[in-house]
Design an enzyme around this catalytic site. Structure first.
Site, PDB file in Angstrom:
ATOM      1  N   LYS A  23      44.504  22.847  51.228  1.00 22.99           N
ATOM      2  CA  LYS A  23      44.820  22.686  49.806  1.00 22.99           C
ATOM      3  C   LYS A  23      45.502  23.919  49.217  1.00 22.99           C
ATOM      4  O   LYS A  23      46.144  23.823  48.162  1.00 22.99           O
ATOM      5  CB  LYS A  23      43.554  22.334  49.029  1.00 22.99           C
ATOM      6  CG  LYS A  23      42.961  20.980  49.439  1.00 22.99           C
ATOM      7  CD  LYS A  23      41.704  20.655  48.657  1.00 22.99           C
ATOM      8  CE  LYS A  23      41.143  19.292  49.044  1.00 22.99           C
ATOM      9  NZ  LYS A  23      40.381  19.324  50.305  1.00 22.99           N
ATOM     10  N   SER A  76      37.537  20.901  45.475  1.00 17.17           N
ATOM     11  CA  SER A  76      38.179  20.599  46.753  1.00 17.17           C
ATOM     12  C   SER A  76      38.221  19.096  46.988  1.00 17.17           C
ATOM     13  O   SER A  76      37.951  18.615  48.090  1.00 17.17           O
ATOM     14  CB  SER A  76      37.459  21.304  47.905  1.00 17.17           C
ATOM     15  OG  SER A  76      38.274  21.352  49.052  1.00 17.17           O
ATOM     16  N   SER A 113      39.800  22.274  54.430  1.00 13.77           N
ATOM     17  CA  SER A 113      40.267  22.276  53.049  1.00 13.77           C
ATOM     18  C   SER A 113      41.078  23.504  52.665  1.00 13.77           C
ATOM     19  O   SER A 113      41.596  23.577  51.543  1.00 13.77           O
ATOM     20  CB  SER A 113      39.088  22.117  52.079  1.00 13.77           C
ATOM     21  OG  SER A 113      38.681  20.765  52.031  1.00 13.77           O
TER      22      SER A 113
END
Length: 392
Positions: free
Chosen positions: A61, A118, A58
């Site tokens: 992102k 997230s 993640s």
């Protein structure tokens, strides 16, 4: 070390970096890749295998956010632009918000959800909104990576879900973190948010350093089984902002402890131990592997713990340092209220009396990017957009 000055420049820097790492590396530091640097100067303060390929999870992102900030600055979208949940985005696995197809939030709210929750579904929907589709957005991600000098990085999706074609390095993510701080200083409060409130429900951040390490002020965590527990963490103290990129920890607790130890050691060590080497001048001291390490057997074993549960995962005993630099949890800020958009017309519910979002307007991207040996102060003043332009 008088003989070092007679070595060629490249070998001299490499040797100094190796000696410095031995001097300041914490005893209990992870064997995985990490890099600590000064956000203002780009000076490297600690480093281990930072050119090894790794799955970003993640942390992906952060690039999704950077591309979106670029689009906001260019006037392609605004903070109020609706991000509509498509059927494709709604099918993304957890971590997710679970919005139904057709539901919408603003770009502003989507950015906050990416940092705190997230959410993979919202990351995909945001990418589709900004890029005109997933493929178009991924192309932008890779173009920005190339422009920033992230030579060991390749993106395949906007959210970090497992894909063998998606990989990065600790050094590359240090470049991205510095770009976020340098190019958009007026939006950095986004990465400090510790919780969101939506419909009476509080969504807490996975970045426990924000409430456990004094001085921590951002940025983002990430986890899939194959990558282990990753984090990009920023902390400020005594007029300095340091950033640590830590990849491949076996548990969330180990990630927090080792990151805090690395930051604490770097704050104490001062500067100059790497011969003044910067992110731009750093080179690998050994030949990095071709393929990313796959930690799934060690981190998850046979257990199905979920591939993107940033704050959850295995509960095996962590190899923690003898001394912890984390403190009992303290409150940083209240949860930031967010709202869904009305189904028709895209009118924010805030207009009907709900508390509006708190993120301030975004500044223009800085037109000039620092080159090798240069620095741009991340504390520089934000530049507002001209009247009638994007609020990004």
């Amino acid at each position: 070390m008088p003989l070092i000055r007679f070595l060629p420049t490249g070998r001299r820097l490499a040797l100094v970096a190796t000696l410095a790492a031995a001097l300041i590396a914490p005893v209990a530091a992870s064997a995985g890749p990490y890099l600590v640097f000064d956000a203002r100067t780009g000076e490297v303060l600690a480093e281990n295998r930072s050119f090894d390929p790794w799955y970003p999870a993640s942390l992906t992102k952060l690039m999704t956010i950077y591309v979106t900030l670029r689009a906001l600055s260019a006037g392609e979208v605004t903070l109020e632009t609706p991000v509509v949940m498509t059927a494709h985005a709604a099918k993304e696995p957890p971590s997710k918000m679970g919005f139904k197809p057709g539901a919408a939030v603003s770009v502003d709210t989507a950015l906050k959800i990416l940092v705190v929750k997230s959410a993979n579904d919202v990351a995909m929907a945001l990418g589709e909104t900004v890029g005109g589709g997933e493929a178009g957005f991924v192309a932008r991600m890779n173009a920005e990576a190339a422009r920033l000098g992230m030579v060991g990085t390749r993106f395949a999706n906007p959210n970090g879900l497992p894909d063998p074609a998606q990989f990065t390095t600790a050094r590359d993510y240090a470049l991205l973190a510095r770009a976020l701080i340098r190019d958009y200083p007026g939006t950095y409060d986004l990465f400090r948010i510790t919780g969101l409130s939506l419909g009476g429900k509080v969504i807490k951040t996975h970045n426990n350093l924000l409430e456990r390490y004094p001085g921590a002020d951002g940025m983002k965590t990430g986890f899939i089984c194959s990558s282990g527990f990753n984090v990009v963490a920023s902390a400020s103290r005594g007029g300095r902002r340091l950033v640590a990129v830590v990849l491949g920890e076996r548990t969330a607790k180990e990630r927090e402890e080792h990151t805090a130890e690395l930051l604490e050691t770097a704050f104490s060590a001062g500067s100059g131990l790497f011969g003044g080497a910067t992110l731009d001048r750093l080179r690998p001291t050994v030949t990095p592997p071709v393929l990313p390490a796959d930690l799934k057997p060690q981190v998850c074993g046979r257990r199905d713990v979920g591939e993107t549960a940033d704050g959850a995962g295995p509960t095996a005993a962590a190899e923690l340092p003898a001394r912890s630099y984390l403190v009992p949890r303290f409150k940083v800020m209240d949860p930031v209220p967010i709202a869904m958009l009305a189904p028709a017309g895209g009118v924010p519910l805030a207009a009907a009396g709900a508390v509006p979002d708190a993120l301030p307007p975004l500044p223009k991207a800085r037109p000039r990017v620092a080159g090798a040996g240069e620095s741009v102060d991340p504390a520089g003043a934000a530049v507002p957009l001209a009247p009638g332009g994007s609020k990004g």
